[in-house]
Design a protein around this motif. Structure first.
Motif, PDB file in Angstrom:
ATOM      1  N   THR A  92      26.775  58.178  44.461  1.00 36.75           N
ATOM      2  CA  THR A  92      26.214  57.990  45.797  1.00 36.75           C
ATOM      3  C   THR A  92      26.980  56.887  46.518  1.00 36.75           C
ATOM      4  O   THR A  92      27.598  56.030  45.883  1.00 36.75           O
ATOM      5  N   LEU A  93      26.904  56.921  47.816  1.00 40.42           N
ATOM      6  CA  LEU A  93      27.523  55.874  48.627  1.00 40.42           C
ATOM      7  C   LEU A  93      26.887  54.526  48.287  1.00 40.42           C
ATOM      8  O   LEU A  93      27.575  53.503  48.209  1.00 40.42           O
ATOM      9  N   ARG A  94      25.603  54.529  48.025  1.00 37.20           N
ATOM     10  CA  ARG A  94      24.886  53.302  47.665  1.00 37.20           C
ATOM     11  C   ARG A  94      25.490  52.675  46.408  1.00 37.20           C
ATOM     12  O   ARG A  94      25.756  51.479  46.357  1.00 37.20           O
ATOM     13  N   ASN A  95      25.740  53.474  45.364  1.00 30.96           N
ATOM     14  CA  ASN A  95      26.314  52.947  44.123  1.00 30.96           C
ATOM     15  C   ASN A  95      27.755  52.495  44.309  1.00 30.96           C
ATOM     16  O   ASN A  95      28.152  51.443  43.811  1.00 30.96           O
ATOM     17  N   TYR A  96      28.538  53.303  45.012  1.00 29.83           N
ATOM     18  CA  TYR A  96      29.933  52.927  45.267  1.00 29.83           C
ATOM     19  C   TYR A  96      29.998  51.611  46.037  1.00 29.83           C
ATOM     20  O   TYR A  96      30.769  50.717  45.697  1.00 29.83           O
ATOM     21  N   THR A  97      29.147  51.486  47.054  1.00 29.66           N
ATOM     22  CA  THR A  97      29.124  50.268  47.863  1.00 29.66           C
ATOM     23  C   THR A  97      28.768  49.055  47.006  1.00 29.66           C
ATOM     24  O   THR A  97      29.402  48.003  47.123  1.00 29.66           O
ATOM     25  N   SER A  98      27.793  49.204  46.137  1.00 30.83           N
ATOM     26  CA  SER A  98      27.401  48.087  45.264  1.00 30.83           C
ATOM     27  C   SER A  98      28.560  47.657  44.370  1.00 30.83           C
ATOM     28  O   SER A  98      28.841  46.463  44.241  1.00 30.83           O
ATOM     29  N   ARG A  99      29.216  48.629  43.747  1.00 25.67           N
ATOM     30  CA  ARG A  99      30.373  48.304  42.885  1.00 25.67           C
ATOM     31  C   ARG A  99      31.481  47.643  43.692  1.00 25.67           C
ATOM     32  O   ARG A  99      32.101  46.672  43.257  1.00 25.67           O
ATOM     33  N   TYR A 100      31.712  48.163  44.884  1.00 24.26           N
ATOM     34  CA  TYR A 100      32.787  47.653  45.726  1.00 24.26           C
ATOM     35  C   TYR A 100      32.535  46.202  46.124  1.00 24.26           C
ATOM     36  O   TYR A 100      33.398  45.352  45.996  1.00 24.26           O
ATOM     37  N   TRP A 101      31.309  45.898  46.605  1.00 26.27           N
ATOM     38  CA  TRP A 101      31.003  44.533  47.054  1.00 26.27           C
ATOM     39  C   TRP A 101      31.005  43.561  45.890  1.00 26.27           C
ATOM     40  O   TRP A 101      31.382  42.408  46.045  1.00 26.27           O
ATOM     41  N   GLU A 102      30.600  44.038  44.706  1.00 26.23           N
ATOM     42  CA  GLU A 102      30.631  43.167  43.536  1.00 26.23           C
ATOM     43  C   GLU A 102      32.064  42.727  43.250  1.00 26.23           C
ATOM     44  O   GLU A 102      32.343  41.545  43.045  1.00 26.23           O
ATOM     45  N   LEU A 103      32.994  43.674  43.260  1.00 25.68           N
ATOM     46  CA  LEU A 103      34.398  43.343  43.033  1.00 25.68           C
ATOM     47  C   LEU A 103      34.940  42.507  44.187  1.00 25.68           C
ATOM     48  O   LEU A 103      35.650  41.513  43.967  1.00 25.68           O
ATOM     49  N   CYS A 104      34.587  42.865  45.395  1.00 27.21           N
ATOM     50  CA  CYS A 104      35.054  42.126  46.571  1.00 27.21           C
ATOM     51  C   CYS A 104      34.614  40.665  46.492  1.00 27.21           C
ATOM     52  O   CYS A 104      35.381  39.759  46.800  1.00 27.21           O
ATOM     53  N   ASN A 105      33.392  40.429  46.046  1.00 24.11           N
ATOM     54  CA  ASN A 105      32.879  39.064  45.923  1.00 24.11           C
ATOM     55  C   ASN A 105      33.568  38.302  44.804  1.00 24.11           C
ATOM     56  O   ASN A 105      33.720  37.088  44.879  1.00 24.11           O
ATOM     57  N   GLU A 106      33.978  38.990  43.739  1.00 28.54           N
ATOM     58  CA  GLU A 106      34.722  38.335  42.665  1.00 28.54           C
ATOM     59  C   GLU A 106      36.083  37.867  43.162  1.00 28.54           C
ATOM     60  O   GLU A 106      36.591  36.856  42.702  1.00 28.54           O
ATOM     61  N   ILE A 107      36.649  38.610  44.098  1.00 26.93           N
ATOM     62  CA  ILE A 107      37.954  38.247  44.646  1.00 26.93           C
ATOM     63  C   ILE A 107      37.810  37.034  45.547  1.00 26.93           C
ATOM     64  O   ILE A 107      38.673  36.169  45.583  1.00 26.93           O
ATOM     65  N   GLY A 108      36.702  36.949  46.232  1.00 26.13           N
ATOM     66  CA  GLY A 108      36.466  35.796  47.102  1.00 26.13           C
ATOM     67  C   GLY A 108      37.036  36.022  48.480  1.00 26.13           C
ATOM     68  O   GLY A 108      37.299  37.148  48.906  1.00 26.13           O
ATOM     69  N   GLY A 109      37.230  34.911  49.192  1.00 29.44           N
ATOM     70  CA  GLY A 109      37.712  34.970  50.571  1.00 29.44           C
ATOM     71  C   GLY A 109      39.047  35.675  50.659  1.00 29.44           C
ATOM     72  O   GLY A 109      39.896  35.541  49.807  1.00 29.44           O
ATOM     73  N   GLY A 110      39.194  36.432  51.663  1.00 31.85           N
ATOM     74  CA  GLY A 110      40.440  37.165  51.821  1.00 31.85           C
ATOM     75  C   GLY A 110      40.487  37.824  53.171  1.00 31.85           C
ATOM     76  O   GLY A 110      39.715  37.512  54.064  1.00 31.85           O
ATOM     77  N   ASN A 111      41.372  38.746  53.295  1.00 33.39           N
ATOM     78  CA  ASN A 111      41.576  39.440  54.540  1.00 33.39           C
ATOM     79  C   ASN A 111      40.539  40.542  54.709  1.00 33.39           C
ATOM     80  O   ASN A 111      40.457  41.458  53.905  1.00 33.39           O
ATOM     81  N   GLU A 112      39.751  40.459  55.764  1.00 28.47           N
ATOM     82  CA  GLU A 112      38.705  41.452  56.009  1.00 28.47           C
ATOM     83  C   GLU A 112      39.276  42.843  56.257  1.00 28.47           C
ATOM     84  O   GLU A 112      38.673  43.830  55.883  1.00 28.47           O
ATOM     85  N   LYS A 113      40.440  42.906  56.893  1.00 29.28           N
ATOM     86  CA  LYS A 113      41.047  44.211  57.162  1.00 29.28           C
ATOM     87  C   LYS A 113      41.409  44.915  55.857  1.00 29.28           C
ATOM     88  O   LYS A 113      41.210  46.112  55.717  1.00 29.28           O
TER      89      LYS A 113
END
Length: 152
Positions: free
Chosen positions: A85-106
């Motif tokens: 589901t988009l909900r699950n993909y989004t959760s996995r994505y934001w979890e990884l994105c948050n591990e990376i930390g600040g970065g380029n939004e684009k």
């Protein structure tokens, strides 16, 4: 969490009581999240005799349990799984994105889009009208999650 920033913020908040080691130690757990609080509650009785010792032990614990940050290109490997589901993909994505930390939004917005199936209506929408910032991307994700929920 940044150890130095956390301790500095705590000391600043407690500046009126900085001379009272006992109070500084007793109030410190209120500044901790769940994981660090479990560590604090597990400290051996009598181990901490001063606020300086508490901060030293906290620093040792923080350094030994810190995770190695993920590189930005880890986002490129994120793919929505078949049947996910988009909900699950989004959760996995934001979890990884948050591990990376600040970065380029684009980069974050583009890699999110690229991880969606090629035949996805949402991917097509994000390609036609790329989000201007992360807030806009998140709003659009919420819209599509609601649509997906209505279909299920």
């Amino acid at each position: 969490m940044d150890l130095v920033e956390h301790v500095s913020h705590y000391i600043q908040m407690m500046s009126l009581h900085a001379h009272n080691d006992t109070l500084m130690c007793k109030v410190f757990p209120s500044s901790l999240g769940p994981t660090a609080l479990r560590w604090f509650n597990g400290l051996r009785k009598g181990l901490i005799r001063s606020f300086a010792k508490l901060i030293q032990e906290f620093g040792v614990r923080f350094i030994t349990s810190s995770r190695v940050p993920q590189p930005v290109d880890a986002l490129l490997s994120m793919q929505m799984e078949s049947g996910e589901t988009l909900r699950n993909y989004t959760s996995r994505y934001w979890e990884l994105c948050n591990e990376i930390g600040g970065g380029n939004e684009k980069i974050a917005a583009n890699t999110f889009r690229l991880g969606l199936p090629e035949d996805s209506e949402f991917r097509e929408s994000l390609t036609r009208r790329p989000p201007e910032d992360m807030r806009q991307l998140m709003r659009r994700i919420e819209e599509y999650k609601r649509l997906e929920d209505d279909r299920l």
